[in-house]
Design a protein around this motif. Structure first.
Motif, PDB file in Angstrom:
ATOM      1  N   ILE A  80       0.753  -1.651  -0.473  1.00  0.00           N
ATOM      2  CA  ILE A  80      -0.157   0.258  -0.263  1.00  0.00           C
ATOM      3  C   ILE A  80       0.997   1.521   0.145  1.00  0.00           C
ATOM      4  CG2 ILE A  80      -2.072  -0.698   0.646  1.00  0.00           C
ATOM      5  CD1 ILE A  80      -1.471  -0.332   3.752  1.00  0.00           C
ATOM      6  N   LEU A  96      13.212  -5.107   4.286  1.00  0.00           N
ATOM      7  CA  LEU A  96      12.763  -4.730   5.845  1.00  0.00           C
ATOM      8  C   LEU A  96      11.657  -5.913   6.256  1.00  0.00           C
ATOM      9  CD1 LEU A  96      11.116  -1.467   6.300  1.00  0.00           C
ATOM     10  CD2 LEU A  96      13.577  -2.252   7.429  1.00  0.00           C
ATOM     11  N   MET A 134       4.400   8.633   4.202  1.00  0.00           N
ATOM     12  CA  MET A 134       4.525   9.989   4.610  1.00  0.00           C
ATOM     13  C   MET A 134       5.810  10.439   4.233  1.00  0.00           C
ATOM     14  SD  MET A 134       1.803  10.256   5.715  1.00  0.00           S
ATOM     15  CE  MET A 134       2.039  11.752   6.563  1.00  0.00           C
ATOM     16  N   ILE A 135       6.589   9.201   4.610  1.00  0.00           N
ATOM     17  CA  ILE A 135       8.474   9.897   4.480  1.00  0.00           C
ATOM     18  C   ILE A 135       8.903  10.362   3.094  1.00  0.00           C
ATOM     19  CG2 ILE A 135      10.466   9.279   4.416  1.00  0.00           C
ATOM     20  CD1 ILE A 135       9.412   6.621   6.350  1.00  0.00           C
ATOM     21  N   ILE A 168       2.716  -4.210   5.169  1.00  0.00           N
ATOM     22  CA  ILE A 168       1.918  -2.576   5.437  1.00  0.00           C
ATOM     23  C   ILE A 168       1.836  -1.563   6.400  1.00  0.00           C
ATOM     24  CG2 ILE A 168      -0.102  -2.514   6.101  1.00  0.00           C
ATOM     25  CD1 ILE A 168      -1.079  -5.264   5.397  1.00  0.00           C
ATOM     26  N   LEU A 169       2.988  -1.849   7.506  1.00  0.00           N
ATOM     27  CA  LEU A 169       3.216  -0.927   8.739  1.00  0.00           C
ATOM     28  C   LEU A 169       4.833   0.057   7.644  1.00  0.00           C
ATOM     29  CD1 LEU A 169       4.811  -1.206  11.820  1.00  0.00           C
ATOM     30  CD2 LEU A 169       6.849  -0.704  10.515  1.00  0.00           C
ATOM     31  N   SER A 170       5.407  -0.085   6.847  1.00  0.00           N
ATOM     32  CA  SER A 170       6.273  -0.374   6.049  1.00  0.00           C
ATOM     33  C   SER A 170       6.249   1.046   5.710  1.00  0.00           C
ATOM     34  CB  SER A 170       7.884  -0.859   5.591  1.00  0.00           C
ATOM     35  OG  SER A 170       7.322  -1.956   4.738  1.00  0.00           O
ATOM     36  N   ILE A 225       2.994   1.809   4.857  1.00  0.00           N
ATOM     37  CA  ILE A 225       2.428   3.474   4.831  1.00  0.00           C
ATOM     38  C   ILE A 225       3.412   4.918   5.644  1.00  0.00           C
ATOM     39  CG2 ILE A 225       1.379   4.120   7.255  1.00  0.00           C
ATOM     40  CD1 ILE A 225      -0.614   1.251   6.682  1.00  0.00           C
ATOM     41  N   MET A 226       4.505   4.023   6.327  1.00  0.00           N
ATOM     42  CA  MET A 226       4.767   4.680   6.963  1.00  0.00           C
ATOM     43  C   MET A 226       6.233   5.360   5.763  1.00  0.00           C
ATOM     44  SD  MET A 226       4.596   5.035  10.025  1.00  0.00           S
ATOM     45  CE  MET A 226       4.297   4.124  10.977  1.00  0.00           C
ATOM     46  N   LEU A 227       6.327   4.849   4.606  1.00  0.00           N
ATOM     47  CA  LEU A 227       7.276   4.774   3.513  1.00  0.00           C
ATOM     48  C   LEU A 227       6.560   5.939   2.873  1.00  0.00           C
ATOM     49  CD1 LEU A 227       9.012   1.525   2.853  1.00  0.00           C
ATOM     50  CD2 LEU A 227      10.294   4.525   3.240  1.00  0.00           C
ATOM     51  N   ASN A 286      11.891  -8.881   9.208  1.00  0.00           N
ATOM     52  CA  ASN A 286      10.820  -8.855   9.218  1.00  0.00           C
ATOM     53  C   ASN A 286       9.876  -8.090  10.220  1.00  0.00           C
ATOM     54  OD1 ASN A 286       8.871 -11.317  10.126  1.00  0.00           O
ATOM     55  ND2 ASN A 286       9.442 -11.086  11.818  1.00  0.00           N
ATOM     56  N   VAL A 287      10.598  -7.156   9.202  1.00  0.00           N
ATOM     57  CA  VAL A 287       9.019  -5.394   8.871  1.00  0.00           C
ATOM     58  C   VAL A 287       7.992  -5.979   8.317  1.00  0.00           C
ATOM     59  CG1 VAL A 287       8.900  -3.708   8.915  1.00  0.00           C
ATOM     60  CG2 VAL A 287      10.737  -4.646  10.306  1.00  0.00           C
ATOM     61  N   ASN A 288       6.411  -5.679   8.702  1.00  0.00           N
ATOM     62  CA  ASN A 288       5.589  -6.344   7.932  1.00  0.00           C
ATOM     63  C   ASN A 288       5.656  -5.448   7.505  1.00  0.00           C
ATOM     64  OD1 ASN A 288       2.473  -5.172   7.449  1.00  0.00           O
ATOM     65  ND2 ASN A 288       2.459  -7.998   7.949  1.00  0.00           N
TER      66      ASN A 288
END
Lengths: 382, 311, 346
Positions: A92, A142, A159-160, A151-153, A155-157, A147-149
């Motif tokens: 996403i 990641l 914004m970055i 969906i989390l990364s 979403i954060m990326l 092991n960084v999900n």
């Protein structure tokens, strides 16, 4: 009973696949019907509204061009989503990847104004592709190695990427004229006209749309006719079995996100070269992307996660977006109504999928759908 | 400059702000965790939060009653969760996409209602800060922990409550079983459908409260797109927390505190461009998870619709 | 095989959709522009269309334009003036489609109310040589590109910012003042720089802390930024963009002064809003309408300023400002108008 099914199988199959293809259309119509009720409450004439919608999407050469222009980034992102979904990852991060590709292409286009079109356009597209690949690849690495999900990364990326874009556009990349005149609008100078993608017809429609279609076909061939594509799908369908079969699951998981991001990045580069000829920001990504990073996911799903299916699905969704804006102008309803209506269409179309799946199952007794399991973990052990 | 950053007053300010900002994330993240534990992914959290925020604000504005406002947010959030469950469970629709649809609907609908019923930005007097007697007078800890509004305390109380329910009750066992192995749960007589409807509806209620914690507690206004994407961050924090309430707490506090910290860095004039300061919470959330991520296993049936028996 | 057939069918239905759609209306193409507007037919009302990035009730940028058009409509009467709008057009290519569509419908003036719309407008305007366009906020009319049917307009928000800065510095006891902005560009940058200059001119020892939230709509972050400023000792705050409603709430709760811009925000917190810089676009709109009716379709740049009353400082009637501060503010306004005070923005 069984015999009768067998006897009628052929015409019924045709009938049913027709119905299957029409189901999303019926679902869309149902959603629009709900929308009609809302329009009545808002004091607008639904007939007038929907005829404006149709007119806005397909009513003239320009309208069709606008629809296709809108569909182009949806298709780039959507095809990328097909790869990601088939590989068992949910990307996403389309918004951030579009931005990354656009910013990279912008930087190159501004840095090399003297280059001729035949050299600068491919270079910008490649750079956009690579930037998107990098942005998707970060999420891929990641996930695969830390092991960084995703969906989390992603979403954060997103914004970055937006904040990085804001920094560049109000700083190093800002149009010098803006600083001189003291108006400080966060946008770059217009690129040299050598970077303009050729127009297909004398409208806004640019060659990027054709490129998107070609890529969709290539990705179809890639996913279904090459070993690497086969392995991506295998990892998505059953990571444990793939691992047992000796496939490097981590590598292919990462590859799906790299390719998915690369296509979105290419889409971003196409947007600046074909449509805007400069990069700008309103503080968010949406002003530039039009939400294609999310809408592309929807288009891919409407296209049954198939690169070729995503082509008409993108056009249909693009038409909906373009037509809805025309409707807003024609009957002067708040734009938020359009957003809500889009939501209804998405929900109804996804919800109606069960009808086509039921028919498919009755017909071929297939396992429910050929949709891979999401949220595959890099390693299954606790 | 550095001295100002590390003064006690500053640190108290940052942590207090972190706790305040963590509140909406906590409700929403725990709500989403509940659903995901039973196997449902809901990307529509932001839309549900917006509808909850609007409902709470509108009812409070019209009636003056905070209790009724909160109730409205719970009801509307629960209804949105119910709809989400209907599509994900009964119609077996692709959950990620249904969520995007629910998000768009909530985003548009909340603003449409706002424009048609209120027309302009209004204010209400929201939940007041409650100074807990004695405790709120403790130096340092008092202002950080014991001078918040009711919804802040509620959010933090939710962490042990949801932990207890998930891990120590039969219901929690059922939820986890349905999320990990719905076939086995079904064969033991657990209603997969029933459990999933329950978690998604309760999750929706919590996401509604998350919205209310903005519109009638933290901000006391409603405006178009009030949440500004907080619901997506909340979804991300579910993964940060590894599907555990305590993890959600850690994620929400980390994200919010770093956000408060970057505001401080800007105020005291640390010489980095604001854009990079604003990036900090997003970058750090990824980095921290990259270093600490344990091999947490996702609920095995996550995002997979349950098909009973062999077709 | 199955998927391929499904795809084909989808293509077919799309084509069908397309064919059904096509003949329903004649295509309004740029090559057949609408009736010329240079000679005004008196019985027909003057029609304006405006495309705006946010909602008409944002208490900020878009609302200022909507209010101005409503005011003109009221003054001129419905039979003489009418306007249509598209709000929430933050997606630039949607805005471009809207601008083109309004132009092809024969509106007399199409306003692109967002600096991000400029690159689209420069491509649309030449296709409709008989339609007048306005673009803001900017000073660029594209005259250097041979386009002569675009007006430009801007708000010299640094002027009002300066005045508010003077008032804030006079009223602040702690000498610490907080500013909350979206991203450091355009109108927000001008306002903030003007405000800072006003504070420093009045109290050189004052400290102005600035917080950028990186977004125009992050209400929660804006409110937390206000809290941060207050913790840092600020007793007067200002901010720009629609997200500041969150900050105003915090200011009210903590009893800290607030200075607003773009729209009158007094109603949000009557006890602490001191004054607001209010945008009134009617001045420049009326000038444009006059020019268009006289046959000039563009090529001029306008600005709302303190001098032409497009910018006004409106005091909150519920907040009493000491007379000497009001006098100082009036002198500052006069100084900016007569040029004895210049507001520098770097």
């Amino acid at each position: 009973m069984h015999q009768r099914v067998a006897r009628d199988a052929k015409p019924r199959m045709l009938m049913e696949s027709l119905l299957g293809a029409l189901t999303p259309l019926f679902a869309t119509l149902t959603a629009l019907l709900v929308g009609a009720a809302m329009l009545l409450i808002l004091g607008a004439n639904p007939l007038e509204a929907y005829s404006a919608m149709l007119r806005g999407a397909f009513g003239s050469t320009n309208a069709v061009a606008d629809t296709l222009v809108k569909a182009t980034p949806l298709l780039f992102v959507g095809v990328g989503i097909c790869i990601a979904f088939r590989g068992g990852v949910l990307n996403i991060g389309g918004e951030g990847q579009l931005v990354a590709g656009a910013v990279a292409a912008t930087t190159v286009a501004l840095a090399l104004p003297q280059w001729p079109g035949w050299a600068i356009i491919p270079l910008c597209l490649i750079v956009g592709f690579l930037a998107g690949a990098l942005w998707g690849g970060i999420a891929g690495a990641l996930k695969a190695y830390l092991n960084v999900n995703e969906i989390l990364s992603t979403i954060m990326l997103n914004m970055i990427a937006v904040q990085g874009m804001n920094f560049l556009l109000r700083g190093p990349l800002m149009d010098p004229v803006q600083i001189e005149s003291g108006s400080f609008i966060p946008q770059t100078a217009r690129f040299s006209t050598t970077t303009d993608l050729p127009r297909l017809v004398p409208t806004r429609l640019h060659a990027g749309a054709a490129l998107a279609v070609i890529l969709a076909i290539l990705i179809y061939i890639f996913l279904w006719r090459t070993t690497i594509g086969y392995r991506i799908r295998a990892v998505g369908l059953n990571p444990d079995a793939s691992r047992a079969a000796g496939i490097n699951v981590k590598r292919y998981m990462m590859l799906s996100l790299v390719l998915s991001g690369a296509l979105a990045g290419l889409g971003g580069a196409v947007q600046v070269l074909g449509l805007h000829h400069r990069m700008f920001t309103d503080g968010s990504a949406t002003g530039f992307t039009g939400g294609a990073g999310f809408n592309g996911i929807v288009a891919a799903l409407f296209g049954k996660l198939h690169p070729l299916g995503t082509i008409p699905a993108s056009v249909l969704f693009g038409a909906l977006l373009v037509g809805a804006n025309q409707m807003q102008r024609a009957v002067q309803v708040p734009s938020s109504f359009i957003t809500a209506l889009n939501g209804l269409v998405v929900v109804f179309v996804v919800g109606s999928d069960i009808l086509s799946r039921r028919r498919a199952r009755r017909r071929e007794s297939l396992p429910s759908a050929e949709v891979p399991a999401l949220d595959v973990q890099p390693e299954a052990e606790v | 400059m550095i001295a100002r950053l590390f003064s006690l007053n500053t640190i108290v300010g940052i942590i207090t702000a972190g706790i305040r900002l963590a509140t909406p994330y906590l409700y929403a993240t725990i709500g989403e965790t509940l659903g995901q534990r039973s196997g449902l992914v809901n990307l529509g959290v932001d839309g549900i939060m917006l509808m909850g925020a609007y409902a709470a604000f509108f009812v409070t504005f019209k009636t003056g009653s905070l209790a009724l406002g909160l109730l409205a947010a719970i009801v509307v959030g629960g209804l949105m969760g119910l709809v989400m469950a209907f599509f994900s469970v009964t119609l077996k629709a692709e959950q990620g996409i249904t969520g995007i649809g629910v998000y768009l609907f909530g985003l548009g609908m909340s603003n449409l209602l706002f424009q048609k019923t209120l027309g302009t930005v209004e204010t209400v007097s929201g939940f007041p800060a409650i100074h807990i007697p004695l405790l709120s007078d403790i130096p340092v800890l008092g202002p950080i922990f014991f001078r918040h509004n009711l919804l802040v305390y509620g959010a933090f109380a939710l962490v042990p409550i949801s932990w207890f329910i998930l891990n120590k009750t039969t219901l929690g066992l059922k939820i986890r079983a349905v999320g990990d192995n719905p076939e086995a749960a079904d064969s033991l007589g657990v209603s997969v459908t029933g459990v999933r409807y329950l978690t998604e509806t309760v999750g929706g209620m919590l996401e509604g409260i998350a919205g209310a914690s903005l519109s009638i507690a933290l901000l006391n206004v409603f405006q178009e797109n009030l949440t500004n994407g907080m619901g997506f961050i909340a979804v991300a924090l579910v993964y940060f927390g590894g599907w555990r309430a305590v993890g959600a707490l850690a994620g929400a506090i980390l994200f919010s505190t770093v956000n408060a910290l970057q505001l401080w860095l800007q105020v005291i004039g640390i010489l980095i461009p604001p854009d990079f300061a604003i990036m900090m919470p997003y970058v750090l959330t990824i980095v921290v998870l990259a270093f600490t991520a344990q091999r947490v296993r996702a609920p095995a049936a996550l995002s997979k619709p349950f098909e009973r028996g062999e077709g | 095989m199955k998927t391929l057939r499904v795809t084909l069918l989808l293509v077919m239905t799309t084509t069908l959709f397309l064919l059904v759609g096509c003949p329903s209306t004649p295509a309004p193409t740029p090559t057949s522009p609408p009736e010329a507007t240079a000679t005004p037919p008196p019985p027909k009302p003057f029609r304006v269309a405006v495309v705006m990035p946010s909602a008409i009730n944002d208490l900020a940028f878009s609302q200022s334009m909507y209010d101005a058009l409503s005011k003109i409509k009221e003054e001129m009467g419905e039979d003489k003036f009418d306007f249509a709008y598209s709000e929430g057009m933050f997606v630039v290519d949607d805005a471009a489609a809207a601008i083109r569509d309004y132009a092809s419908q024969g509106y007399d003036l199409v306003i692109a109310h967002g600096s991000q719309y400029g690159s689209s407008l420069v491509e649309i305007a030449p296709d409709f040589p008989n339609t007048s366009f306005a673009w803001g906020t900017t000073v660029d009319t594209f005259a250097d590109k041979g386009i002569n049917n675009v007006f430009a307009y801007e708000a010299r928000s640094e002027q009002g910012g300066y005045v508010l800065g003077v008032i804030a510095a006079s009223l602040s006891k702690s000498g610490v003042i907080g500013v909350i902005g979206p991203i450091e560009t355009g109108d927000a940058k001008l306002y903030v720089e003007g405000f800072k200059a006003g504070v420093m001119a009045t109290n050189p020892d004052a400290q102005v802390n600035v917080n950028w939230t990186g977004s125009f709509s992050d209400v929660a972050l804006a409110s937390e930024a206000a809290q941060t400023h207050i913790n840092a000792g600020a007793d007067a705050l200002t901010g720009t963009a629609q997200m500041v409603v969150g900050a105003i709430g915090v200011a009210e709760e903590q009893g800290v002064l607030w200075f607003g811009t773009q729209a009158d925000q007094s109603s949000l917190a009557p006890s602490i809003v001191v004054a607001c810089q209010v945008y009134d676009w009617t001045v420049v709109l009326n000038e444009m309408i006059d020019l268009i009716q006289g046959g000039t379709l563009g090529g001029q740049a306008f600005a709302i300023t303190l001098a032409n009353k497009g910018l006004t400082i409106q005091y909150n009637p519920d907040y009493t400002v000491p007379d000497e501060v009001k006098t100082l503010a009036d002198e500052t306004i006069q100084g900016i108008i007569d040029g004895s005070i210049t507001v520098e923005v770097e």
